[in-house]
Write a protein that holds these residues in place. Structure first.
Motif, mmCIF file in Angstrom:
data_model
loop_
_atom_site.group_PDB
_atom_site.id
_atom_site.type_symbol
_atom_site.label_atom_id
_atom_site.label_comp_id
_atom_site.label_asym_id
_atom_site.label_seq_id
_atom_site.Cartn_x
_atom_site.Cartn_y
_atom_site.Cartn_z
ATOM 1 N N ASN A 98 0.849 -1.195 0.000
ATOM 2 C CA ASN A 98 0.000 0.000 0.000
ATOM 3 C C ASN A 98 0.885 1.245 0.000
ATOM 4 O O ASN A 98 0.974 1.982 0.983
ATOM 5 N N SER A 151 2.282 4.885 -1.952
ATOM 6 C CA SER A 151 2.046 5.974 -2.901
ATOM 7 C C SER A 151 3.397 6.382 -3.465
ATOM 8 O O SER A 151 4.301 6.758 -2.713
ATOM 9 N N PRO A 188 -2.723 -1.827 -7.902
ATOM 10 C CA PRO A 188 -3.287 -1.689 -6.558
ATOM 11 C C PRO A 188 -2.824 -2.848 -5.670
ATOM 12 O O PRO A 188 -2.628 -3.961 -6.175
ATOM 13 N N PRO A 189 -2.611 -2.582 -4.382
ATOM 14 C CA PRO A 189 -3.002 -1.353 -3.667
ATOM 15 C C PRO A 189 -2.023 -0.192 -3.819
ATOM 16 O O PRO A 189 -2.255 0.878 -3.285
ATOM 17 N N GLN A 232 -0.155 2.960 -5.568
ATOM 18 C CA GLN A 232 -0.620 4.041 -6.427
ATOM 19 C C GLN A 232 0.588 4.805 -6.953
ATOM 20 O O GLN A 232 1.631 4.869 -6.291
#
Length: 370
Positions: free
Chosen positions: A306, A308, A333-334, A336
């Motif tokens: 997860n 970014s 995903p997860p 980004q």
């Protein structure tokens, strides 16, 4: 006078000009074919060329800040230093010096913030490194005294020095200005170079039987800073950003360690570890380690956390545009991904200064103090 002093630069330019004038003036007198005249001409030409080389080198170093001092230039800057201030509150952090943040106005930390030069001890990696910590003004203000702050590790390229991030890329001032305008939340910046085992470029890899650089950045550094400053240890509290080699490291650490960093930004990053005379043998023939250090391979073959991620390039001037587009296409995903693609911009400080404000805003919006 220091290597980056304007007086040193001015003297070098003046010397080059004087030697050039002296060469023009004395050349007719040294036109004879005697040994003395020949040696005179050779001496003048040599001295003029050396002085020009020095002046150009100092101008380049003044702009790019490859080296911060004469000792650094000659490879002698290896010491961690001695304690001149109180320790922060963590056993793995020692404050070596404090200085005002390079922002306009008051020198008070409650207005300008503060920069602390620290030594970080890495018990798991066995690596000790120096770093600069930017503490925003809010860190010292009374109504923030019990509150935590998000933190970002900021990495320079190779063979750059950490001072580049303060004097050349203006991270503290940019963060201060953006926070003052309400465009980002106050953040602690931990600024250092990825070369934590100088002079070797370890590419943020855990080298077999060598420097455990990845472990230092992924485990030792955030835990040490969290013990010493008001930063919590959850992934949402931590981001990492860098340029060039530092950008590769930032993406690599964020991609492989989402349990430590939730946000990673690579400005003009490469996407695999360099292997050249500056790195030495990073993988000792282990293809599994070499593959893992290739971020494009990792995105395709390893689970994505997860995270970014932010990548940057330019349509003209950057060599990594194609690889950047490939990186973006492989993120799933997860995880980004976001990007900054300039119309033009070379692999230099000017390009990164154009990207840093947007990158810090983006990073701030994805981090949390709690």
């Amino acid at each position: 006078m220091g290597l980056t002093s304007r007086k040193v630069l001015a003297l070098a330019v003046l010397l080059a000009v004087l030697l050039f004038v002296a060469t023009i003036w004395l050349w007719p007198r040294l036109s004879a074919r005697t040994a003395r005249a020949v040696l005179g001409r050779v001496g003048l030409l040599f001295a003029t060329q050396v002085s020009l080389f020095m002046a150009v080198g100092l101008v380049a170093n003044q702009y790019f800040l490859f080296y911060g001092s004469w000792r650094d230039l000659f490879g002698q800057e290896q010491e961690l230093g001695t304690v001149v201030g109180p320790a922060a509150n963590g056993k793995d952090i020692t404050i070596m010096d404090t200085e005002r943040s390079p922002v306009p106005g008051s020198k008070q930390p409650t207005v300008a913030g503060q920069i602390q030069k620290i030594a970080i001890g890495g018990p798991r990696s066995g690596i000790d490194s120096t770093a600069y910590v930017y503490l925003p003004p809010e860190y010292f203000q009374r109504h923030f005294q019990t509150l935590s702050f998000p933190a970002a590790v900021v990495l320079t390229g190779y063979p750059g020095v950490a001072e580049n991030l303060i004097k050349g890329l203006n991270y503290p001032r940019t963060a201060w200005e953006l926070a003052k305008k309400g465009k980002m939340q106050p953040m602690i910046l931990v600024m250092l170079r990825p070369t934590v085992a100088p002079p070797r470029d370890t590419e943020c890899v855990d080298v077999p039987r060598g420097p455990q650089t990845e472990t230092f950045f992924a485990r030792d550094l955030p835990l040490a800073v969290s013990r010493a400053y008001r930063v919590k240890t959850a992934p949402r509290n931590w981001g990492i950003i860098g340029n060039s080699t530092g950008g590769y490291c930032a993406l690599k650490i964020a991609l492989h360690h989402p349990e430590r960093y939730s946000v990673g930004a690579g400005l003009s990053a490469d996407y695999k570890a360099a292997e050249d005379p500056t790195t030495g043998d990073l993988f000792h023939g282990d293809q599994r380690l070499r593959n893992r250090a290739n971020l494009l391979w990792s995105l395709e073959h390893l689970p994505q956390g997860n995270s970014s991620l932010l990548v940057t390039s330019s349509k003209k001037g950057e060599r990594n545009l194609r690889a950047t587009k490939e990186f973006i296409s492989k993120v799933r995903p997860p995880a980004q991904v976001a990007s900054i693609i300039l119309d033009s911009g070379a692999h230099n400080f000017n390009t990164w200064r154009r990207e840093i404000p947007s990158a810090l805003e983006w990073m701030s919006s994805r981090l949390s103090a709690e």
